[in-house]
Design a protein around this motif. Structure first.
Motif, PDB file in Angstrom:
ATOM      1  N   ALA A  85       0.828  -1.210   0.000  1.00  0.00           N
ATOM      2  CA  ALA A  85       0.000   0.000   0.000  1.00  0.00           C
ATOM      3  C   ALA A  85       0.862   1.259   0.000  1.00  0.00           C
ATOM      4  CB  ALA A  85      -0.932  -0.006   1.213  1.00  0.00           C
ATOM      5  N   LEU A  86       1.888   1.280   0.836  1.00  0.00           N
ATOM      6  CA  LEU A  86       2.777   2.441   0.878  1.00  0.00           C
ATOM      7  C   LEU A  86       3.558   2.588  -0.414  1.00  0.00           C
ATOM      8  CD1 LEU A  86       4.229   2.355   4.509  1.00  0.00           C
ATOM      9  CD2 LEU A  86       2.564   3.965   3.567  1.00  0.00           C
ATOM     10  N   SER A  87       3.969   1.485  -0.984  1.00  0.00           N
ATOM     11  CA  SER A  87       4.747   1.517  -2.216  1.00  0.00           C
ATOM     12  C   SER A  87       3.986   2.252  -3.319  1.00  0.00           C
ATOM     13  CB  SER A  87       5.096   0.097  -2.649  1.00  0.00           C
ATOM     14  OG  SER A  87       5.832   0.121  -3.841  1.00  0.00           O
ATOM     15  N   ASP A  88       2.705   1.950  -3.472  1.00  0.00           N
ATOM     16  CA  ASP A  88       1.889   2.609  -4.500  1.00  0.00           C
ATOM     17  C   ASP A  88       1.765   4.109  -4.239  1.00  0.00           C
ATOM     18  OD1 ASP A  88       1.538   0.123  -5.653  1.00  0.00           O
ATOM     19  OD2 ASP A  88      -0.504  -0.157  -4.884  1.00  0.00           O
ATOM     20  N   VAL A  89       1.473   4.475  -3.001  1.00  0.00           N
ATOM     21  CA  VAL A  89       1.325   5.894  -2.648  1.00  0.00           C
ATOM     22  C   VAL A  89       2.658   6.620  -2.804  1.00  0.00           C
ATOM     23  CG1 VAL A  89       0.807   7.489  -0.757  1.00  0.00           C
ATOM     24  CG2 VAL A  89      -0.624   5.470  -1.107  1.00  0.00           C
ATOM     25  N   TYR A  90       3.735   6.015  -2.324  1.00  0.00           N
ATOM     26  CA  TYR A  90       5.054   6.626  -2.432  1.00  0.00           C
ATOM     27  C   TYR A  90       5.450   6.818  -3.893  1.00  0.00           C
ATOM     28  CZ  TYR A  90       5.935   5.866   2.586  1.00  0.00           C
ATOM     29  OH  TYR A  90       5.896   5.886   3.949  1.00  0.00           O
ATOM     30  N   GLN A  91       5.124   5.844  -4.745  1.00  0.00           N
ATOM     31  CA  GLN A  91       5.474   5.969  -6.162  1.00  0.00           C
ATOM     32  C   GLN A  91       4.710   7.108  -6.813  1.00  0.00           C
ATOM     33  OE1 GLN A  91       8.030   4.236  -7.713  1.00  0.00           O
ATOM     34  NE2 GLN A  91       7.680   5.957  -9.097  1.00  0.00           N
ATOM     35  N   GLU A  92       3.429   7.262  -6.488  1.00  0.00           N
ATOM     36  CA  GLU A  92       2.633   8.374  -7.015  1.00  0.00           C
ATOM     37  C   GLU A  92       3.217   9.718  -6.574  1.00  0.00           C
ATOM     38  OE1 GLU A  92      -1.521   7.956  -6.092  1.00  0.00           O
ATOM     39  OE2 GLU A  92      -1.544   5.881  -6.784  1.00  0.00           O
ATOM     40  N   ALA A  93       3.610   9.818  -5.318  1.00  0.00           N
ATOM     41  CA  ALA A  93       4.185  11.062  -4.797  1.00  0.00           C
ATOM     42  C   ALA A  93       5.537  11.346  -5.455  1.00  0.00           C
ATOM     43  CB  ALA A  93       4.333  10.987  -3.285  1.00  0.00           C
ATOM     44  N   THR A  94       6.348  10.316  -5.618  1.00  0.00           N
ATOM     45  CA  THR A  94       7.654  10.479  -6.255  1.00  0.00           C
ATOM     46  C   THR A  94       7.485  10.913  -7.708  1.00  0.00           C
ATOM     47  OG1 THR A  94       8.652   8.856  -4.780  1.00  0.00           O
ATOM     48  CG2 THR A  94       9.824   9.315  -6.828  1.00  0.00           C
ATOM     49  N   ASP A  95       6.526  10.328  -8.411  1.00  0.00           N
ATOM     50  CA  ASP A  95       6.270  10.717  -9.803  1.00  0.00           C
ATOM     51  C   ASP A  95       5.867  12.185  -9.896  1.00  0.00           C
ATOM     52  OD1 ASP A  95       6.847   8.103 -10.532  1.00  0.00           O
ATOM     53  OD2 ASP A  95       4.751   7.527 -10.861  1.00  0.00           O
ATOM     54  N   ALA A  96       5.015  12.639  -8.974  1.00  0.00           N
ATOM     55  CA  ALA A  96       4.592  14.048  -8.968  1.00  0.00           C
ATOM     56  C   ALA A  96       5.782  14.967  -8.694  1.00  0.00           C
ATOM     57  CB  ALA A  96       3.493  14.267  -7.931  1.00  0.00           C
ATOM     58  N   LEU A  97       6.621  14.581  -7.748  1.00  0.00           N
ATOM     59  CA  LEU A  97       7.810  15.369  -7.442  1.00  0.00           C
ATOM     60  C   LEU A  97       8.718  15.454  -8.663  1.00  0.00           C
ATOM     61  CD1 LEU A  97       9.806  16.808  -5.502  1.00  0.00           C
ATOM     62  CD2 LEU A  97      10.720  14.539  -4.997  1.00  0.00           C
ATOM     63  N   CYS A  98       8.947  14.331  -9.309  1.00  0.00           N
ATOM     64  CA  CYS A  98       9.834  14.306 -10.471  1.00  0.00           C
ATOM     65  C   CYS A  98       9.304  15.176 -11.608  1.00  0.00           C
ATOM     66  CB  CYS A  98      10.077  12.872 -10.934  1.00  0.00           C
ATOM     67  SG  CYS A  98      11.138  11.946  -9.793  1.00  0.00           S
ATOM     68  N   ARG A  99       8.001  15.192 -11.811  1.00  0.00           N
ATOM     69  CA  ARG A  99       7.423  16.070 -12.840  1.00  0.00           C
ATOM     70  C   ARG A  99       7.721  17.529 -12.514  1.00  0.00           C
ATOM     71  NH1 ARG A  99       3.330  12.266 -12.547  1.00  0.00           N
ATOM     72  NH2 ARG A  99       2.083  13.527 -11.121  1.00  0.00           N
ATOM     73  N   SER A 100       7.584  17.912 -11.260  1.00  0.00           N
ATOM     74  CA  SER A 100       7.860  19.290 -10.850  1.00  0.00           C
ATOM     75  C   SER A 100       9.342  19.622 -11.001  1.00  0.00           C
ATOM     76  CB  SER A 100       7.411  19.504  -9.406  1.00  0.00           C
ATOM     77  OG  SER A 100       7.695  20.814  -8.988  1.00  0.00           O
ATOM     78  N   LEU A 101      10.207  18.719 -10.578  1.00  0.00           N
ATOM     79  CA  LEU A 101      11.652  18.948 -10.686  1.00  0.00           C
ATOM     80  C   LEU A 101      12.094  19.045 -12.144  1.00  0.00           C
ATOM     81  CD1 LEU A 101      12.997  16.515  -7.930  1.00  0.00           C
ATOM     82  CD2 LEU A 101      12.706  18.998  -7.772  1.00  0.00           C
ATOM     83  N   ARG A 102      11.468  18.253 -13.012  1.00  0.00           N
ATOM     84  CA  ARG A 102      11.804  18.262 -14.442  1.00  0.00           C
ATOM     85  C   ARG A 102      11.492  19.626 -15.058  1.00  0.00           C
ATOM     86  NH1 ARG A 102       8.145  14.557 -16.689  1.00  0.00           N
ATOM     87  NH2 ARG A 102       6.784  16.362 -16.827  1.00  0.00           N
ATOM     88  N   ASP A 103      10.493  20.307 -14.544  1.00  0.00           N
ATOM     89  CA  ASP A 103      10.061  21.587 -15.100  1.00  0.00           C
ATOM     90  C   ASP A 103      10.792  22.782 -14.497  1.00  0.00           C
ATOM     91  OD1 ASP A 103       8.283  20.182 -16.680  1.00  0.00           O
ATOM     92  OD2 ASP A 103       6.588  20.471 -15.316  1.00  0.00           O
ATOM     93  N   THR A 104      11.758  22.544 -13.626  1.00  0.00           N
ATOM     94  CA  THR A 104      12.490  23.629 -12.967  1.00  0.00           C
ATOM     95  C   THR A 104      13.963  23.535 -13.312  1.00  0.00           C
ATOM     96  OG1 THR A 104      10.916  23.517 -11.126  1.00  0.00           O
ATOM     97  CG2 THR A 104      12.968  24.733 -10.747  1.00  0.00           C
TER      98      THR A 104
END
Length: 135
Positions: free
Chosen positions: A96-115
Motif C-alpha cells: 500500500a505504501l509503495s503505490d502511494v510513495y510511487q505516485e508522490a515520487t512521480d509528482a515530485l519528479c514532474r515538478s523537478l523536471r520543469d524547474t
C-alpha cells in the motif's frame, strides 16, 4: 563574478565556499559534488585556484537531473524491518505504501523536471528578500 556576488555558469567555486553558503560540512558537500560529477553535471578543477563548476549551462540542468544524480536521496523510505505477516495491517502495508510513495515520487519528479537550475538564484533571492522584510 557578478556584482551581486553570484557566479556565472562557468565560475569555479571551492567546496569550502559552497559549504559555508549552505552551512554544511565540506566533506558532505564534496561527497554530493562527486555524485553530481558522476552524473555529468559538474566538473572539478584541482590546484590552488581549483573548485567546482557546472558541466553545462544552468538552463540545461533541471532539478530532476540533480535529484537523479544523488542516488542515496529518496523522497520516502520503506520501514527497515519486515512487518508482521500475521497482522492484517502489517501484511499489506508495504504494498500500500509503495503505490502511494510511487505516485508522490512521480509528482515530485514532474515538478523537478520543469524547474531549471538557472531559475533558482532568482527564487532564492526573492525568498530571502521576503523573509528579511517579514522580520
Amino acid at each position: 563574478m557578478r556584482p551581486d556576488g553570484r557566479g556565472s555558469d562557468n565560475a569555479v567555486v571551492p567546496s569550502q565556499r559552497i559549504a559555508t553558503s549552505v552551512n554544511a560540512n565540506p566533506v558532505v558537500i564534496r561527497r554530493c559534488l562527486g555524485q553530481l560529477k558522476d552524473g555529468g553535471l559538474v566538473t572539478v578543477t584541482h590546484g590552488r585556484h581549483g573548485g567546482w563548476s557546472l558541466a553545462r549551462a544552468a538552463t540545461d540542468i533541471t532539478l530532476l537531473d540533480i535529484y537523479q544524480s544523488l542516488p542515496d536521496e529518496r523522497v520516502f523510505g520503506m520501514p527497515a524491518s519486515t512487518p508482521d505477516a500475521e497482522c492484517d495491517v502489517g501484511a499489506g502495508i508495504q504494498s500500500a505504501l509503495s503505490d502511494v510513495y510511487q505516485e508522490a515520487t512521480d509528482a515530485l519528479c514532474r515538478s523537478l523536471r520543469d524547474t531549471s537550475l538557472a531559475g533558482m538564484p532568482r527564487k532564492t533571492m526573492a525568498s530571502h528578500t521576503a523573509t528579511a522584510r517579514a522580520n
